[in-house]
Design a protein around this motif. Sequence first.
Motif, PDB file in Angstrom:
ATOM      1  N   VAL A   1      -3.279  -5.919  -4.258  1.00 19.00           N
ATOM      2  CA  VAL A   1      -3.775  -5.624  -2.910  1.00 19.00           C
ATOM      3  C   VAL A   1      -2.840  -6.271  -1.878  1.00 19.00           C
ATOM      4  O   VAL A   1      -2.893  -7.479  -1.657  1.00 19.00           O
ATOM      5  CB  VAL A   1      -5.219  -6.149  -2.726  1.00 19.00           C
ATOM      6  N   PRO A   2      -1.970  -5.487  -1.241  1.00 20.22           N
ATOM      7  CA  PRO A   2      -1.017  -6.052  -0.274  1.00 20.22           C
ATOM      8  C   PRO A   2      -1.680  -6.592   0.984  1.00 20.22           C
ATOM      9  O   PRO A   2      -1.166  -7.515   1.612  1.00 20.22           O
ATOM     10  CB  PRO A   2      -0.102  -4.867   0.076  1.00 20.22           C
ATOM     11  N   ASP A   3      -2.840  -5.991   1.361  1.00 15.79           N
ATOM     12  CA  ASP A   3      -3.555  -6.413   2.568  1.00 15.79           C
ATOM     13  C   ASP A   3      -5.057  -6.313   2.273  1.00 15.79           C
ATOM     14  O   ASP A   3      -5.597  -5.201   2.184  1.00 15.79           O
ATOM     15  CB  ASP A   3      -3.167  -5.500   3.748  1.00 15.79           C
ATOM     16  N   VAL A   4      -5.700  -7.470   2.119  1.00 13.41           N
ATOM     17  CA  VAL A   4      -7.110  -7.450   1.714  1.00 13.41           C
ATOM     18  C   VAL A   4      -8.008  -6.750   2.736  1.00 13.41           C
ATOM     19  O   VAL A   4      -9.042  -6.187   2.373  1.00 13.41           O
ATOM     20  CB  VAL A   4      -7.642  -8.879   1.426  1.00 13.41           C
ATOM     21  N   ASP A   5      -7.601  -6.740   4.004  1.00 13.45           N
ATOM     22  CA  ASP A   5      -8.418  -6.068   5.032  1.00 13.45           C
ATOM     23  C   ASP A   5      -8.438  -4.556   4.836  1.00 13.45           C
ATOM     24  O   ASP A   5      -9.285  -3.856   5.386  1.00 13.45           O
ATOM     25  CB  ASP A   5      -7.889  -6.389   6.432  1.00 13.45           C
ATOM     26  N   LYS A   6      -7.494  -4.042   4.051  1.00 14.64           N
ATOM     27  CA  LYS A   6      -7.443  -2.590   3.825  1.00 14.64           C
ATOM     28  C   LYS A   6      -8.038  -2.206   2.476  1.00 14.64           C
ATOM     29  O   LYS A   6      -7.942  -1.053   2.058  1.00 14.64           O
ATOM     30  CB  LYS A   6      -5.985  -2.118   3.929  1.00 14.64           C
ATOM     31  N   PHE A   7      -8.623  -3.189   1.771  1.00 19.98           N
ATOM     32  CA  PHE A   7      -9.254  -2.889   0.478  1.00 19.98           C
ATOM     33  C   PHE A   7     -10.759  -2.797   0.689  1.00 19.98           C
ATOM     34  O   PHE A   7     -11.425  -3.804   0.927  1.00 19.98           O
ATOM     35  CB  PHE A   7      -8.927  -3.975  -0.554  1.00 19.98           C
ATOM     36  N   PRO A   8     -11.324  -1.582   0.611  1.00 17.67           N
ATOM     37  CA  PRO A   8     -12.764  -1.437   0.850  1.00 17.67           C
ATOM     38  C   PRO A   8     -13.570  -2.273  -0.151  1.00 17.67           C
ATOM     39  O   PRO A   8     -13.319  -2.192  -1.349  1.00 17.67           O
ATOM     40  CB  PRO A   8     -13.019   0.065   0.625  1.00 17.67           C
ATOM     41  N   GLY A   9     -14.470  -3.098   0.352  1.00 17.50           N
ATOM     42  CA  GLY A   9     -15.327  -3.892  -0.527  1.00 17.50           C
ATOM     43  C   GLY A   9     -14.733  -5.213  -0.948  1.00 17.50           C
ATOM     44  O   GLY A   9     -15.340  -5.930  -1.753  1.00 17.50           O
TER      45      GLY A   9
END
Length: 152
Positions: free
Chosen positions: A91-99
């Motif tokens: 996950v390069p950017d956790v804010d863009k990983f739903p959930g």
Amino acid sequence: MTKEEKYAALLPAAESLSSGDEDVIARMANLAALLHSEFGFWWTGFYRVCDGGDGKVLVLGPFQGPVACTRIRFGKGVCGTAWAEDRTVVVPDVDKFPGHIACSSESRSEIVVPVRSNGRIVAVLDIDSRDLGTFDDTDARWLEKVAECIYG
Ligand code: SME
């Protein structure tokens, strides 16, 4: 030293630490410490597949870093997704990983690698970074080898 060289140097230490004791918790504890101290990650640790009473759940295991959430359900967050989909998740950017489950607001990128015993996922290795885009295919490839040390 490149990332590749760092992992190549670390793997023999990981193998030797793991062969030093047959207890998997002791192995996980030392591997978390080794990775954390060598790479300076924000959080490095394991979640183990356990009986949660009403089904299997990931429960916090040996780790290094700030306190973390203790239980993660199948398919939830990055850890539960790696478990459900039976694969390493970068996950390069956790804010863009739903959930994404934010145990720490400092965490910006993450990798979760399955730990297998006889082919089945029995734990996951979870690593968080305070920088965006810390992890890539190189990390995935080497961390999968490190994860194999636990039950290898
Ligand atoms: N971020 C993880 C939760 C565990 S912490 O990062 C230590 C997740 O989404 O599964």
